[in-house]
Design a protein around this motif. Structure first.
Motif, PDB file in Angstrom:
ATOM      1  N   TRP A  40       0.831  -1.212   0.000  1.00 38.17           N
ATOM      2  CA  TRP A  40       0.000   0.000   0.000  1.00 38.17           C
ATOM      3  C   TRP A  40       0.863   1.258   0.000  1.00 38.17           C
ATOM      4  N   SER A  41       1.894   1.296   0.838  1.00 41.57           N
ATOM      5  CA  SER A  41       2.729   2.500   0.930  1.00 41.57           C
ATOM      6  C   SER A  41       3.463   2.748  -0.375  1.00 41.57           C
ATOM      7  N   ARG A  42       3.900   1.684  -1.018  1.00 37.87           N
ATOM      8  CA  ARG A  42       4.600   1.854  -2.301  1.00 37.87           C
ATOM      9  C   ARG A  42       3.657   2.418  -3.358  1.00 37.87           C
ATOM     10  N   SER A  43       2.442   1.858  -3.438  1.00 34.84           N
ATOM     11  CA  SER A  43       1.466   2.339  -4.421  1.00 34.84           C
ATOM     12  C   SER A  43       1.064   3.783  -4.130  1.00 34.84           C
ATOM     13  N   SER A  44       0.842   4.092  -2.857  1.00 33.00           N
ATOM     14  CA  SER A  44       0.427   5.447  -2.470  1.00 33.00           C
ATOM     15  C   SER A  44       1.543   6.448  -2.731  1.00 33.00           C
ATOM     16  N   PHE A  45       2.775   6.073  -2.390  1.00 31.70           N
ATOM     17  CA  PHE A  45       3.917   6.967  -2.597  1.00 31.70           C
ATOM     18  C   PHE A  45       4.095   7.267  -4.083  1.00 31.70           C
ATOM     19  N   THR A  46       3.961   6.244  -4.916  1.00 28.18           N
ATOM     20  CA  THR A  46       4.100   6.429  -6.359  1.00 28.18           C
ATOM     21  C   THR A  46       3.022   7.354  -6.900  1.00 28.18           C
ATOM     22  N   THR A  47       1.789   7.170  -6.426  1.00 23.65           N
ATOM     23  CA  THR A  47       0.670   8.003  -6.884  1.00 23.65           C
ATOM     24  C   THR A  47       0.839   9.450  -6.447  1.00 23.65           C
ATOM     25  N   LEU A  48       1.219   9.657  -5.189  1.00 21.93           N
ATOM     26  CA  LEU A  48       1.446  11.021  -4.705  1.00 21.93           C
ATOM     27  C   LEU A  48       2.593  11.691  -5.456  1.00 21.93           C
ATOM     28  N   SER A  49       3.615  10.903  -5.786  1.00 23.16           N
ATOM     29  CA  SER A  49       4.740  11.438  -6.545  1.00 23.16           C
ATOM     30  C   SER A  49       4.300  11.866  -7.937  1.00 23.16           C
ATOM     31  N   ALA A  50       3.444  11.055  -8.560  1.00 25.83           N
ATOM     32  CA  ALA A  50       2.941  11.395  -9.887  1.00 25.83           C
ATOM     33  C   ALA A  50       2.100  12.672  -9.863  1.00 25.83           C
ATOM     34  N   LYS A  51       1.448  12.920  -8.745  1.00 31.52           N
ATOM     35  CA  LYS A  51       0.646  14.136  -8.586  1.00 31.52           C
ATOM     36  C   LYS A  51       1.469  15.298  -8.034  1.00 31.52           C
ATOM     37  N   ASN A  52       2.769  15.075  -7.851  1.00 31.35           N
ATOM     38  CA  ASN A  52       3.683  16.101  -7.349  1.00 31.35           C
ATOM     39  C   ASN A  52       3.283  16.560  -5.946  1.00 31.35           C
ATOM     40  N   LYS A  53       2.843  15.606  -5.116  1.00 31.83           N
ATOM     41  CA  LYS A  53       2.410  15.955  -3.765  1.00 31.83           C
ATOM     42  C   LYS A  53       3.105  15.116  -2.697  1.00 31.83           C
ATOM     43  N   VAL A  54       4.101  14.318  -3.084  1.00 33.95           N
ATOM     44  CA  VAL A  54       4.738  13.427  -2.123  1.00 33.95           C
ATOM     45  C   VAL A  54       5.478  14.209  -1.042  1.00 33.95           C
ATOM     46  N   GLU A  55       5.896  15.444  -1.340  1.00 32.55           N
ATOM     47  CA  GLU A  55       6.612  16.255  -0.342  1.00 32.55           C
ATOM     48  C   GLU A  55       5.768  16.559   0.883  1.00 32.55           C
ATOM     49  N   PHE A  56       4.439  16.565   0.725  1.00 33.17           N
ATOM     50  CA  PHE A  56       3.561  16.816   1.866  1.00 33.17           C
ATOM     51  C   PHE A  56       3.487  15.602   2.785  1.00 33.17           C
ATOM     52  N   ALA A  57       3.693  14.413   2.228  1.00 30.58           N
ATOM     53  CA  ALA A  57       3.630  13.190   3.030  1.00 30.58           C
ATOM     54  C   ALA A  57       4.965  12.831   3.655  1.00 30.58           C
ATOM     55  N   ASP A  58       6.067  13.058   2.950  1.00 33.33           N
ATOM     56  CA  ASP A  58       7.370  12.640   3.482  1.00 33.33           C
ATOM     57  C   ASP A  58       8.063  13.720   4.310  1.00 33.33           C
ATOM     58  N   GLY A  59       7.446  14.888   4.435  1.00 36.41           N
ATOM     59  CA  GLY A  59       7.989  15.938   5.298  1.00 36.41           C
ATOM     60  C   GLY A  59       8.974  16.870   4.632  1.00 36.41           C
ATOM     61  N   CYS A  60       9.221  16.707   3.328  1.00 35.64           N
ATOM     62  CA  CYS A  60      10.164  17.586   2.641  1.00 35.64           C
ATOM     63  C   CYS A  60       9.612  18.995   2.442  1.00 35.64           C
ATOM     64  N   LEU A  61       8.303  19.149   2.567  1.00 34.87           N
ATOM     65  CA  LEU A  61       7.686  20.459   2.452  1.00 34.87           C
ATOM     66  C   LEU A  61       6.891  20.722   3.738  1.00 34.87           C
ATOM     67  N   PRO A  62       7.567  21.137   4.805  1.00 36.42           N
ATOM     68  CA  PRO A  62       6.916  21.291   6.110  1.00 36.42           C
ATOM     69  C   PRO A  62       5.890  22.419   6.122  1.00 36.42           C
ATOM     70  N   ARG A  63       5.089  22.447   7.170  1.00 35.31           N
ATOM     71  CA  ARG A  63       4.043  23.460   7.317  1.00 35.31           C
ATOM     72  C   ARG A  63       4.634  24.867   7.286  1.00 35.31           C
ATOM     73  N   SER A  64       4.041  25.711   6.480  1.00 37.00           N
ATOM     74  CA  SER A  64       4.477  27.106   6.437  1.00 37.00           C
ATOM     75  C   SER A  64       3.890  27.870   7.621  1.00 37.00           C
ATOM     76  N   THR A  65       4.571  28.915   8.031  1.00 35.89           N
ATOM     77  CA  THR A  65       4.026  29.757   9.097  1.00 35.89           C
ATOM     78  C   THR A  65       2.833  30.536   8.559  1.00 35.89           C
ATOM     79  N   SER A  66       1.935  30.931   9.463  1.00 37.84           N
ATOM     80  CA  SER A  66       0.689  31.570   9.039  1.00 37.84           C
ATOM     81  C   SER A  66       0.904  32.894   8.316  1.00 37.84           C
ATOM     82  N   ASN A  67       2.051  33.526   8.539  1.00 36.30           N
ATOM     83  CA  ASN A  67       2.319  34.798   7.867  1.00 36.30           C
ATOM     84  C   ASN A  67       3.175  34.638   6.613  1.00 36.30           C
ATOM     85  N   HIS A  68       3.470  33.399   6.243  1.00 37.28           N
ATOM     86  CA  HIS A  68       4.259  33.153   5.040  1.00 37.28           C
ATOM     87  C   HIS A  68       3.401  33.420   3.808  1.00 37.28           C
TER      88      HIS A  68
END
Length: 253
Positions: A40-68
């Motif tokens: 499941w994780s492999r399939s989900s990771f591949t799908t999120l990567s194809a949608k260019n959203k894997v950074e939100f799941a793996d932590g490479c794109l952390p939460r921005s501050t509210s004033n960012h």
């Protein structure tokens, strides 16, 4: 158009959301249950990567501050990934992640709970591997079936860590140092290797057996034994442990 709009509306940006994206869709099948995390994780990771959203799941794109300036874009994309993850799990798991509002927290929580592997599944795969026979299959189909079992078994193996807090996959001593690694660090290592390396060209040679530079595993004395006349040479049958201990004593003196 402002810089914020440029970045969040670019199709190459992880912040970008296509108008047709559906937050209530299950992106992969089957859904996560207590027995199938690895596939499941492999399939989900591949799908999120194809949608260019894997950074939100793996932590490479952390939460921005509210004033960012990109906070609104980050929140919108993160909420989409959260919704996808919630719809990618079985009903029995759904409630446990429903109130999490950060995609990386959900991903880490699911991994912590279900990545240990299904022992029954591992046992079944090992039994299949031990009992598989070619029978009426042609050689291509036979090796394809073998490879499928091996790949799934390998997915249950944890990624081993080296001593310096990095994985084996990224280990320079095992996989080789990047080009110009030593020259970029002022030249040479710490004087280890055959005759030391300080200020000398390593020629890109790194032994994958002992990790020492300036020779390859095919030339490694520690692996193949020291040649006659070498100060660490021992006649056949001598203890390898004594040889290594003797080398360590000389090195430390």
């Amino acid at each position: 158009m402002s810089e914020k709009q440029d970045e969040s509306l670019s199709v190459h940006s992880p912040y970008y959301l296509h108008p047709s994206e559906n937050p209530a869709i299950a992106l992969v099948s089957p859904l996560l249950d207590p027995t199938n995390y690895n596939s499941w994780s492999r399939s989900s990771f591949t799908t999120l990567s194809a949608k260019n959203k894997v950074e939100f799941a793996d932590g490479c794109l952390p939460r921005s501050t509210s004033n960012h300036r990109l906070y609104a874009a980050w929140k919108k994309a993160n909420n989409m990934v959260v919704s996808w993850l919630v719809h990618l799990v079985a009903t029995s798991i759904h409630q446990s992640i429903l109130w999490m509002d950060n995609a990386v927290d959900i991903w880490k929580d699911l991994k912590a709970r279900y990545s240990q592997g299904d022992l029954l599944r591992i046992s079944n795969l090992q039994h299949k591997l031990a009992s598989i026979k070619q029978g009426d299959m042609n050689i291509t189909d036979y090796f394809t079936k073998l490879g499928t079992i091996w790949d799934e078994l390998e997915s249950y193996q944890p990624n081993p860590m080296c001593r310096d807090n990095h994985t084996v996959e990224t280990c320079y001593k095992k996989n080789g140092f990047p080009p110009n690694f030593f020259s970029n660090r002022g030249g040479g290592g710490r004087g280890f290797g055959r005759g030391g390396t300080r200020g000398k060209n390593t020629n890109g040679k790194v032994c994958t057996h002992c990790g020492i530079i300036n020779h390859t595993v095919d030339e490694c004395y520690k692996k193949h034994g020291y040649p006659p006349g070498h100060k660490f040479y021992k006649p056949q049958g001598a203890s390898v442990n004594n040889t290594i201990k003797e080398e360590e004593n000389v090195s430390s003196s």
